[in-house]
Design a protein around this motif. Structure first.
Motif, short mmCIF file in Angstrom:
data_model
loop_
_atom_site.label_atom_id
_atom_site.label_comp_id
_atom_site.label_asym_id
_atom_site.label_seq_id
_atom_site.Cartn_x
_atom_site.Cartn_y
_atom_site.Cartn_z
N PRO A 1 26.93 16.19 -18.81
CA PRO A 1 28.30 16.62 -18.47
C PRO A 1 28.37 17.60 -17.31
CG PRO A 1 27.56 17.64 -20.52
CD PRO A 1 26.52 16.62 -20.17
N ASP A 2 27.28 18.34 -17.07
CA ASP A 2 27.37 19.41 -16.07
C ASP A 2 26.39 19.29 -14.91
OD1 ASP A 2 29.28 20.74 -17.69
OD2 ASP A 2 27.64 21.49 -18.96
N ALA A 3 25.41 18.39 -15.04
CA ALA A 3 24.38 18.35 -13.99
C ALA A 3 23.77 16.96 -13.90
CB ALA A 3 23.29 19.38 -14.29
N ILE A 4 23.22 16.67 -12.71
CA ILE A 4 22.47 15.43 -12.50
C ILE A 4 21.05 15.65 -13.01
CG2 ILE A 4 21.51 13.89 -10.74
CD1 ILE A 4 23.96 14.45 -9.04
N ASP A 5 20.55 14.61 -13.67
CA ASP A 5 19.19 14.67 -14.19
C ASP A 5 18.21 13.94 -13.28
OD1 ASP A 5 17.10 15.06 -16.20
OD2 ASP A 5 17.28 12.89 -16.53
N ALA A 6 18.63 12.78 -12.76
CA ALA A 6 17.70 11.98 -11.96
C ALA A 6 18.46 11.02 -11.06
CB ALA A 6 16.74 11.19 -12.86
N ALA A 7 17.85 10.72 -9.92
CA ALA A 7 18.34 9.63 -9.06
C ALA A 7 17.54 8.39 -9.43
CB ALA A 7 18.15 9.98 -7.59
N VAL A 8 18.23 7.36 -9.85
CA VAL A 8 17.57 6.12 -10.26
C VAL A 8 17.54 5.19 -9.05
CG1 VAL A 8 17.57 4.19 -11.86
CG2 VAL A 8 18.44 6.43 -12.60
N TYR A 9 16.33 4.89 -8.56
CA TYR A 9 16.25 4.08 -7.34
C TYR A 9 15.42 2.83 -7.59
CZ TYR A 9 11.64 6.33 -6.54
OH TYR A 9 10.34 6.79 -6.64
N ALA A 10 15.67 1.83 -6.75
CA ALA A 10 14.97 0.55 -6.86
C ALA A 10 13.95 0.43 -5.75
CB ALA A 10 15.97 -0.59 -6.78
N ARG B 1 12.83 6.87 -11.62
CA ARG B 1 13.75 8.00 -11.79
C ARG B 1 13.15 9.23 -11.11
NH1 ARG B 1 17.27 6.89 -16.26
NH2 ARG B 1 17.58 9.11 -16.69
N GLN B 2 13.82 9.70 -10.07
CA GLN B 2 13.39 10.90 -9.37
C GLN B 2 14.14 12.10 -9.94
OE1 GLN B 2 10.98 11.54 -6.74
NE2 GLN B 2 11.48 13.52 -7.69
N HIS B 3 13.42 12.94 -10.65
CA HIS B 3 14.00 14.16 -11.20
C HIS B 3 13.92 15.28 -10.18
CE1 HIS B 3 14.28 12.52 -15.32
NE2 HIS B 3 13.14 11.91 -15.03
N ALA B 4 14.81 16.22 -10.25
CA ALA B 4 14.79 17.39 -9.36
C ALA B 4 15.72 18.44 -9.94
CB ALA B 4 15.23 17.00 -7.95
N ASP B 5 15.55 19.66 -9.43
CA ASP B 5 16.46 20.73 -9.87
C ASP B 5 17.82 20.63 -9.18
OD1 ASP B 5 14.44 21.81 -11.45
OD2 ASP B 5 13.65 23.03 -9.81
N ASP C 1 0.81 -1.22 0.00
CA ASP C 1 0.00 0.00 0.00
C ASP C 1 0.84 1.27 0.00
OD1 ASP C 1 -2.30 -1.55 0.12
OD2 ASP C 1 -2.23 -1.66 2.31
N VAL C 2 2.15 1.12 -0.01
CA VAL C 2 3.03 2.29 0.06
C VAL C 2 3.34 2.80 -1.34
CG1 VAL C 2 5.30 3.12 0.77
CG2 VAL C 2 4.04 1.51 2.22
N ASP C 3 3.13 4.07 -1.52
CA ASP C 3 3.43 4.70 -2.82
C ASP C 3 4.91 5.09 -2.86
OD1 ASP C 3 3.59 6.08 -5.17
OD2 ASP C 3 2.28 7.74 -4.53
N ARG C 4 5.67 4.44 -3.70
CA ARG C 4 7.09 4.75 -3.83
C ARG C 4 7.42 5.29 -5.22
NH1 ARG C 4 7.30 0.37 -0.14
NH2 ARG C 4 8.45 0.94 1.74
N THR C 5 6.42 5.84 -5.86
CA THR C 5 6.68 6.45 -7.16
C THR C 5 7.30 7.83 -6.96
OG1 THR C 5 4.44 7.36 -7.20
CG2 THR C 5 4.78 5.22 -8.26
N PRO C 6 7.99 8.35 -7.97
CA PRO C 6 8.67 9.64 -7.83
C PRO C 6 7.70 10.79 -7.57
CG PRO C 6 9.51 8.43 -9.73
CD PRO C 6 8.29 7.69 -9.26
N VAL C 7 8.22 11.83 -6.98
CA VAL C 7 7.46 13.06 -6.71
C VAL C 7 7.61 13.99 -7.91
CG1 VAL C 7 7.32 15.11 -5.24
CG2 VAL C 7 7.75 12.85 -4.22
N ALA C 8 6.47 14.43 -8.42
CA ALA C 8 6.50 15.32 -9.58
C ALA C 8 6.97 16.72 -9.17
CB ALA C 8 5.12 15.40 -10.21
N ASP C 9 7.71 17.36 -10.05
CA ASP C 9 8.11 18.77 -9.86
C ASP C 9 8.91 19.00 -8.57
OD1 ASP C 9 6.75 19.46 -12.23
OD2 ASP C 9 4.87 19.65 -11.12
N ALA C 10 9.75 18.04 -8.23
CA ALA C 10 10.57 18.21 -7.03
C ALA C 10 11.64 19.28 -7.27
CB ALA C 10 11.23 16.89 -6.65
N ASP C 11 11.82 20.12 -6.26
CA ASP C 11 12.92 21.09 -6.33
C ASP C 11 14.24 20.44 -5.92
OD1 ASP C 11 11.34 23.47 -6.97
OD2 ASP C 11 10.51 23.23 -4.95
N VAL C 12 14.19 19.64 -4.85
CA VAL C 12 15.41 19.05 -4.32
C VAL C 12 15.19 17.58 -4.00
CG1 VAL C 12 17.21 19.21 -2.54
CG2 VAL C 12 15.96 21.27 -3.23
#
Length: 558
Positions: A274-283, A291-295, A26-37
């Motif tokens: 080359p200059d920035a992280i796009d996403a943290a890929v988690y299992a 894939r958790q995207h963030a600024d 029952d736990v939602d472990r999907t990525p958070v949309a529009d995350a800043d950090v």
């Protein structure tokens, strides 16, 4: 090492595999949309960063590899801790496949005794000693002639130290004549000296050794909605009352401000350009990757998993590991060395009645130079390095006697131990490092961390010196010395430092003084992994101060 666990009910349903999987459905472990950090790691650094950024109104998501523990399980975990059948990793549900590692250095490194994976991180099982680094610790090369200088000095971190003391809740007194200058009292009064401290005080007065109080991250009175210490005496590895600070305080506070915490989702790699992280890929526990995207990303996984994650994230842009253009990711792994001397007194010492230290001495700390490292003396409130092993429950459970025979043995063998410890600085060395073991993988198929731990000669000489002083103290007391930990058998104090060091020079370090990686414009590191040198004080207060500083720098950019 045993990985046996007590019966499944002992720590609640979360330790039972079927119940855990059912609850997880029952736990939602999907990525958070529009995350800043995106903060990776829910220990003290990650918790403080998440709380500070959520307080500023940012959309924050925290990814934690381990589980969220139920606070109501803590008495059961305490029971595990005092039973000899269960070793330390079992207290906080260590997992042999998830936590697999290699130790290839000159000295074996017992990694799984030093960490706890889950929301709260290492503060779940820490001792709770919190003091500031000395001023010379920031200027080791200039003041002592060895090691590097930090790119910041004590005055840069001083306001963050004060703030960190308020955030954690520190009980302390302004009675340490060797401590760096401070601007205000500790938030709570210090704990009074223990009975055994009074015995040490008589000997130290004769030897002209100054004793003073220990700042503790545990409540000497009610503070921040948590109770005062009630004296369970098992604060390392578990405090059932909540009087000892742990990072769940800040993680839960961040959640009340809107942060999202996703547990049991080990980050596999950081996807990047080359200059920035796009996403943290988690299992997720079901095996699915997200894939958790963030600024912005803040890596707060400690001194072992932080470099491991960067090395696992190698790419065509960074073939030797992410943020590793300097080649220093994983290098300069440091620990504090423990030295100790203990024995028996012909009188009651009432040890083990307090589960933490109340007196120490920094008198010899600032004598450090290129020959000898800084160190501090600790007056133990327990009989030896392994406190619980000397407690009556452990003595009773390990013996084969019963009834009057057992009672007589406890009366004879318990209550007259005494000991003095010390923490000794280890210099950063390139051949002391965290790498990846190419021949062994964890439960997700990733190479496990390889701890290659070596100790410099200066630290070994200092261990000898600390032992000599400890012998003088016990000799003055008239104690019979029965054990000693010195250069031949010194072990770690469970403080992981170095491995992503901080410097102004991108060719020699991973992060700058703003804790941002030199290579990536949206990646900060909040961890003891950024320490250029380790000093000889317990690191968590400095970790907290640097986490607050890192949060400020993230806010400057976003």
């Amino acid at each position: 090492m045993s990985w046996d666990r007590p019966p499944a009910q002992s720590a609640g349903s979360r330790t039972d595999g079927d119940a855990e999987r059912s609850a997880d459905a029952d736990v939602d472990r999907t990525p958070v949309a529009d995350a800043d950090v995106c903060v990776i790691g829910a220990g003290p650094a990650g918790g403080i960063v998440a709380d500070r950024l959520a307080d500023a109104g940012l959309e924050v998501v925290v990814l934690e590899a381990g589980p969220r523990f139920d606070p109501s399980d803590r008495h059961a975990r305490q029971e595990r801790a005092i039973r000899p059948a269960y070793d330390r990793p079992a207290v906080w549900d260590g997992h042999p496949e998830r936590d697999a590692y290699e130790s290839s250095g000159a000295r074996h490194y017992p990694l799984n005794y030093t960490r706890a994976k889950g929301v709260g991180g290492s503060t779940l099982h820490w001792q709770g000693m919190v003091m500031r680094l000395h001023e010379d610790d920031f200027n080791s090369a200039s003041a002592r002639g060895v090691g590097p200088d930090w790119p910041i000095d004590y005055e840069d971190l001083r306001p963050y130290y004060a703030e960190a003391e308020r955030e954690l809740g520190i009980a302390g007194a302004d009675d340490n004549p060797f401590a760096p200058p401070r601007e205000e009292p500790h938030p709570m009064p210090a704990f009074p000296p223990s009975y055994s401290d009074s015995l040490f005080a008589e000997a130290c007065e004769e030897l002209e050794i100054a004793m003073h109080s220990v700042p503790n991250a545990r409540n000497s009175e009610r503070y921040d909605g948590r109770s005062a210490c009630v004296g369970y005496g098992t604060c390392e590895p578990v405090c059932p009352s909540g009087a000892k600070y742990d990072a769940t305080v800040h993680v839960e506070r961040a959640e009340t401000k809107g942060a999202t915490v996703i547990d049991r989702v080990p980050v596999q790699r950081l996807a990047h350009g080359p200059d920035a992280i796009d996403a943290a890929v988690y299992a997720a526990p079901d095996g699915e990757e997200h894939r958790q995207h963030a600024d912005a990303f803040v890596v707060a996984c400690g001194g072992v998993e932080t470099p491991r994650l960067l090395l696992l994230s190698e790419s065509s842009h960074y073939p030797d590991g992410l943020a590793n253009s300097s080649g220093t990711v994983g290098k300069f792994f440091m620990e504090h060395l423990f030295a100790g001397t203990g024995g028996i007194l012909d009188e009651r010492t009432r040890l083990n009645h307090v589960g933490f230290l109340t007196s120490e001495s920094h008198q010899f700390y600032d004598d450090a130079d290129a020959e000898y490292a800084p160190f501090k003396l600790e007056f133990l409130n327990y009989g030896g390095p392994a406190a619980l092993e000397m407690a009556p429950p452990a003595m009773a459970l390990e013996g084969e006697d019963w009834g009057d025979d057992l009672l007589e043995r406890l009366r004879t063998e318990y209550g007259n131990q005494i000991g003095v410890g010390a923490l000794v600085e280890q210099l950063p060395r390139e051949d002391s490092y965290i790498g990846l073991d190419p021949d062994r993988t964890d439960d997700r198929g990733n190479p496990v961390p390889d701890v290659h731990w070596t100790i410099d000669d200066r630290a070994l000489r200092t261990l000898d010196r600390a032992n000599e002083i400890q012998e003088r103290v016990l000799g003055e007391l008239g104690a019979e010395i029965t054990w000693q930990v010195g250069p031949e058998n010194a072990g770690p104090a469970f403080h992981h430092m170095g491995t992503t060091r901080m410097s102004d020079d991108p060719a020699e370090s991973v992060v700058g003084p703003d804790l941002r990686t030199h290579d990536l414009e949206n990646c900060w590191i909040a961890s003891s992994s950024v320490f250029p040198t380790g000093g000889a004080t317990n690191p968590t207060l400095t970790i907290a101060a640097l986490a607050l500083k890192a949060a400020d720098h993230v806010l400057e950019v976003l």
